[in-house]
Design a protein around this motif. Structure first.
Motif, short mmCIF file in Angstrom:
data_model
loop_
_atom_site.label_atom_id
_atom_site.label_comp_id
_atom_site.label_asym_id
_atom_site.label_seq_id
_atom_site.Cartn_x
_atom_site.Cartn_y
_atom_site.Cartn_z
N LEU A 89 38.07 38.19 52.20
CA LEU A 89 38.40 39.19 51.18
C LEU A 89 37.34 39.15 50.10
O LEU A 89 36.93 38.08 49.65
CB LEU A 89 39.77 38.90 50.56
CG LEU A 89 41.01 39.06 51.44
CD1 LEU A 89 42.25 38.60 50.69
CD2 LEU A 89 41.16 40.51 51.89
N SER A 90 36.88 40.32 49.67
CA SER A 90 35.99 40.38 48.51
C SER A 90 36.81 40.19 47.24
O SER A 90 38.06 40.19 47.26
CB SER A 90 35.25 41.71 48.47
OG SER A 90 36.17 42.77 48.23
N ALA A 91 36.12 40.03 46.13
CA ALA A 91 36.84 39.86 44.85
C ALA A 91 37.69 41.08 44.54
O ALA A 91 38.83 40.96 44.07
CB ALA A 91 35.83 39.59 43.73
N GLN A 92 37.15 42.28 44.81
CA GLN A 92 37.91 43.50 44.56
C GLN A 92 39.14 43.57 45.44
O GLN A 92 40.24 43.96 44.99
CB GLN A 92 37.01 44.73 44.79
CG GLN A 92 35.90 44.90 43.76
CD GLN A 92 34.68 44.04 44.05
OE1 GLN A 92 34.67 43.30 45.05
NE2 GLN A 92 33.67 44.12 43.19
N GLU A 93 38.99 43.19 46.72
CA GLU A 93 40.12 43.24 47.65
C GLU A 93 41.18 42.21 47.27
O GLU A 93 42.39 42.50 47.33
CB GLU A 93 39.62 43.01 49.07
CG GLU A 93 38.75 44.15 49.59
CD GLU A 93 38.03 43.79 50.88
OE1 GLU A 93 37.54 44.72 51.55
OE2 GLU A 93 37.96 42.58 51.22
N LEU A 94 40.77 41.00 46.87
CA LEU A 94 41.74 39.99 46.47
C LEU A 94 42.47 40.42 45.21
O LEU A 94 43.69 40.21 45.08
CB LEU A 94 41.02 38.66 46.25
CG LEU A 94 41.90 37.49 45.80
CD1 LEU A 94 42.98 37.19 46.85
CD2 LEU A 94 41.06 36.24 45.53
N ALA A 95 41.74 41.03 44.28
CA ALA A 95 42.40 41.51 43.05
C ALA A 95 43.43 42.59 43.38
O ALA A 95 44.50 42.66 42.77
CB ALA A 95 41.35 42.05 42.08
N GLY A 96 43.12 43.44 44.38
CA GLY A 96 44.09 44.46 44.77
C GLY A 96 45.33 43.86 45.41
O GLY A 96 46.44 44.33 45.18
N VAL A 97 45.15 42.81 46.23
CA VAL A 97 46.30 42.16 46.86
C VAL A 97 47.21 41.53 45.81
O VAL A 97 48.44 41.62 45.89
CB VAL A 97 45.82 41.10 47.87
CG1 VAL A 97 46.99 40.27 48.39
CG2 VAL A 97 45.10 41.78 49.04
N LEU A 98 46.61 40.88 44.80
CA LEU A 98 47.39 40.19 43.77
C LEU A 98 47.77 41.09 42.61
O LEU A 98 48.50 40.66 41.71
CB LEU A 98 46.59 38.99 43.23
CG LEU A 98 46.29 37.87 44.23
CD1 LEU A 98 45.36 36.84 43.61
CD2 LEU A 98 47.59 37.21 44.66
N ASN A 99 47.23 42.33 42.60
CA ASN A 99 47.50 43.28 41.52
C ASN A 99 47.09 42.69 40.16
O ASN A 99 47.85 42.68 39.20
CB ASN A 99 48.99 43.66 41.50
CG ASN A 99 49.25 44.89 40.63
OD1 ASN A 99 48.33 45.70 40.40
ND2 ASN A 99 50.47 45.03 40.15
N ILE A 100 45.85 42.20 40.11
CA ILE A 100 45.30 41.62 38.88
C ILE A 100 43.93 42.24 38.64
O ILE A 100 43.31 42.79 39.56
CB ILE A 100 45.17 40.08 38.97
CG1 ILE A 100 44.22 39.70 40.13
CG2 ILE A 100 46.53 39.43 39.14
CD1 ILE A 100 43.95 38.22 40.22
N PRO A 101 43.42 42.19 37.39
CA PRO A 101 42.07 42.74 37.13
C PRO A 101 41.01 41.91 37.84
O PRO A 101 41.05 40.67 37.84
CB PRO A 101 41.93 42.62 35.60
CG PRO A 101 43.32 42.45 35.08
CD PRO A 101 44.09 41.74 36.15
N VAL A 102 40.04 42.58 38.44
CA VAL A 102 38.99 41.85 39.15
C VAL A 102 38.12 41.05 38.17
O VAL A 102 37.57 39.99 38.52
CB VAL A 102 38.14 42.83 39.98
CG1 VAL A 102 37.35 43.77 39.06
CG2 VAL A 102 37.18 42.06 40.88
N ASN A 103 38.00 41.54 36.94
CA ASN A 103 37.20 40.80 35.95
C ASN A 103 37.78 39.44 35.66
O ASN A 103 37.05 38.51 35.30
CB ASN A 103 37.09 41.60 34.65
CG ASN A 103 36.13 42.76 34.77
OD1 ASN A 103 35.28 42.77 35.67
ND2 ASN A 103 36.26 43.76 33.90
N TRP A 104 39.11 39.27 35.80
CA TRP A 104 39.72 37.96 35.56
C TRP A 104 39.17 36.94 36.55
O TRP A 104 38.90 35.78 36.19
CB TRP A 104 41.23 38.06 35.69
CG TRP A 104 41.93 36.75 35.48
CD1 TRP A 104 42.31 36.18 34.31
CD2 TRP A 104 42.30 35.81 36.51
NE1 TRP A 104 42.89 34.96 34.51
CE2 TRP A 104 42.90 34.71 35.86
CE3 TRP A 104 42.20 35.79 37.89
CZ2 TRP A 104 43.40 33.61 36.57
CZ3 TRP A 104 42.68 34.71 38.59
CH2 TRP A 104 43.26 33.63 37.93
N LEU A 105 38.96 37.34 37.81
CA LEU A 105 38.40 36.43 38.81
C LEU A 105 36.98 36.00 38.43
O LEU A 105 36.63 34.83 38.52
CB LEU A 105 38.40 37.10 40.19
CG LEU A 105 39.76 37.32 40.85
CD1 LEU A 105 39.60 38.16 42.11
CD2 LEU A 105 40.41 35.99 41.19
#
Length: 525
Positions: free
Chosen positions: A452-468
């Motif tokens: 999973l890319s950072a964008q895809e993981l953020a979408g799965v968790l429903n969190i901002p990608v910038n937080w990662l």
């Protein structure tokens, strides 16, 4: 005669029979050759509670707290090197109309030097070395003769950086970012500054050259450091014991004088009693100083230091660790550097490559080219060639990341990146030339379905990608970088749940760099 030297009944100059005076002077010379500045010798003696022998105006011996002037007077006196000297000073008339005053002359202008005349505390070669260090510690930037003492500050070449264009010394400037500036022409002739060079990459290149040159002698150097540390501790402890012995004798003498006085002579008795009490206070202070040297903490510090040095002696290649260790101060790094390097000559150049010429002790020279940051592609040495190559590849409908990878393999670089071409650089060149990008959609990074890319993981968790990205930057989320430059996560429920716990502050940090996850639970209360 200076303190520590006396004439016997036959007129021959010998060392003072007082062993404490002899060993205190020897310790002073040894300490200076170790710390290499007068101020540090003064602080070392005062921190240890060790006094210096001095002569009063009647020529009698007394002990006093160390001062920079007292230390300098002893270090600069050639009598301690066994030499009789005449003509060390000359009368100079100040230009402001004040009265003439005596001023020191350079050693090569002394009128008479007769060596091996007195009993020596140090060899003449050591005396010349000490004078050279003292002279070198004076930061005469305008006259360009000396390097100045190593000081705290991140700029590694402070005092030894020279301009490769006008030949004058460059000074360290921190105000607008760490850089070396040649300001001589501006200060003396009103002309623009000759050049200035950003320091970080130059310092890194010089430090790497220094560590490479010193690597063969690393083990011997560490062994010598261990022996020197042990000898210094023994010398300081011996001097503290001698000082305590002298204090006790002075207290006993004061007690005998008080006991012999007529009690009815109250004025004299009161003064002798005061002297006795002062002598007892000095005894207690000397006992406390010796106790600190014998304390378990001091002995443990020496033991730990020796154990660390022993470990480094047994394992080669550890010098870079010592160099980057937080306990190694900037001043110590600069002092180490000057052991091998005499000066570093810098030339900013016209484009992105700065010339660095290292002049080693002994005259050997090493020339290095350092890639510097620039503001635009036009300022790169191969900027025009890289621009034409980008436009040529862009017309073949290649993607920007592919063009960047190909240009990197051909030896090109971005203006603000020393070792590769960034896709954003390719995009800016293409847009500036008016070339349109590819019309078909294409994901920026190609990866397998089990990632999973950072964008895809953020979408799965429903969190901002910038937080990662913030957690990765702060070190709370550790993950290996993909060759493409992306951050890819395993597409497993365990990884997703672990990142969710990190988001909910149930984990302090998360390590995804290896197959097994290392999680550290927060300790509450």
């Amino acid at each position: 005669m200076p303190v520590g030297l006396v004439r016997d009944p036959s007129g021959v100059v010998v060392k003072d029979p007082n062993l404490e005076v002899q060993e205190r002077l020897e310790l002073l010379f040894e300490t200076f050759l170790k710390v290499r500045t007068i101020a540090k010798v003064m602080r070392e003696f005062n921190d240890r509670g060790l006094e210096l022998p001095r002569r009063d105006r009647h020529g009698d011996l007394h002990w006093a707290r160390a001062t920079t002037s007292a230390v300098a007077t002893i270090l600069k006196n050639p009598a301690y090197a066994g030499a009789f000297v005449y003509g060390r000073t000359q009368l100079r008339k100040p230009s402001d109309g004040r009265l003439p005053a005596q001023a020191p002359k350079p050693i090569e202008q002394w009128r008479i030097i007769v060596k091996d005349r007195y009993a020596a505390y140090i060899a003449w070669q050591s005396y010349e070395k000490i004078r050279g260090i003292v002279s070198d510690n004076r930061a005469e930037y305008m006259r360009n003769k000396t390097r100045g003492a190593p000081r705290e500050g991140e700029l590694l070449l402070q005092g030894i950086a020279w301009c490769g264009r006008c030949g004058h010394k460059m000074y360290a400037r921190y105000k607008r970012g760490a850089e070396y500036v040649c300001n001589h022409l501006r200060s003396h002739q009103g002309l623009p500054a000759c050049q200035y060079i950003r320091a970080p990459r130059v310092d890194a290149a010089v430090a790497q050259a220094f560590l490479t040159a010193l690597a063969p002698a690393e083990i011997d150097a560490l062994s010598c450091a261990r022996r020197a540390q042990q000898q210094t501790y023994k010398a300081i402890r011996s001097n503290a014991e001698q000082q305590l012995e002298r204090r006790r004798y002075e207290a006993t003498l004061a007690e005998r004088q008080f006991n012999r006085v007529d009690p009815d002579n109250r004025l004299v008795a009161a003064e002798l009693e005061r002297r006795w009490e002062a002598a007892l206070k000095e005894v207690r202070a000397a006992e406390e100083a010796l106790a600190r040297l014998k304390s378990p903490q001091a002995i443990a510090q020496i033991t730990v230091g020796n154990r660390a040095l022993n470990n480094k002696v047994r394992l080669s290649g550890r010098l870079p660790e010592i160099w980057t260790d937080p306990s190694t101060t900037d001043a110590k790094r600069k002092a180490l550097l000057r052991c091998l390097i005499d000066k570093v000559i810098l030339d900013r150049g016209e484009h992105d490559v700065a010339g660095v010429r290292i002049v080693w002790r002994g005259g050997a020279v090493t020339e290095i080219e350092v890639k510097m940051r620039v503001n635009s592609v036009a300022n790169l040495t191969q900027g025009a060639e890289m621009r034409e190559r980008v436009l040529e590849l862009a017309r073949t409908k290649m993607h920007e990341d592919e063009i960047a990878a190909m240009l990197t393999s051909e030896g090109h670089r971005s203006p603000n990146c020393p070792d590769k071409v960034l896709p954003i650089t390719v995009q800016r060149i293409r847009l500036h030339a008016g070339l349109k990008g590819l019309t078909e959609q294409r994901t920026r990074w190609q990866h397998s379905p089990d990632l999973l890319s950072a964008q895809e993981l953020a979408g799965v968790l429903n969190i901002p990608v910038n937080w990662l990205y913030v957690q990765i930057r702060q070190g709370r989320l550790l993950i290996d970088g993909h060759p493409s430059g992306a951050h890819l996560f395993s597409n497993t429920s365990r990884v997703i749940e672990a990142v969710r716990k990190l988001r909910n502050h149930e984990l302090d940090h998360l390590d995804l760099r290896i197959t097994e996850l290392h999680e550290e639970e927060l300790s509450h209360g």
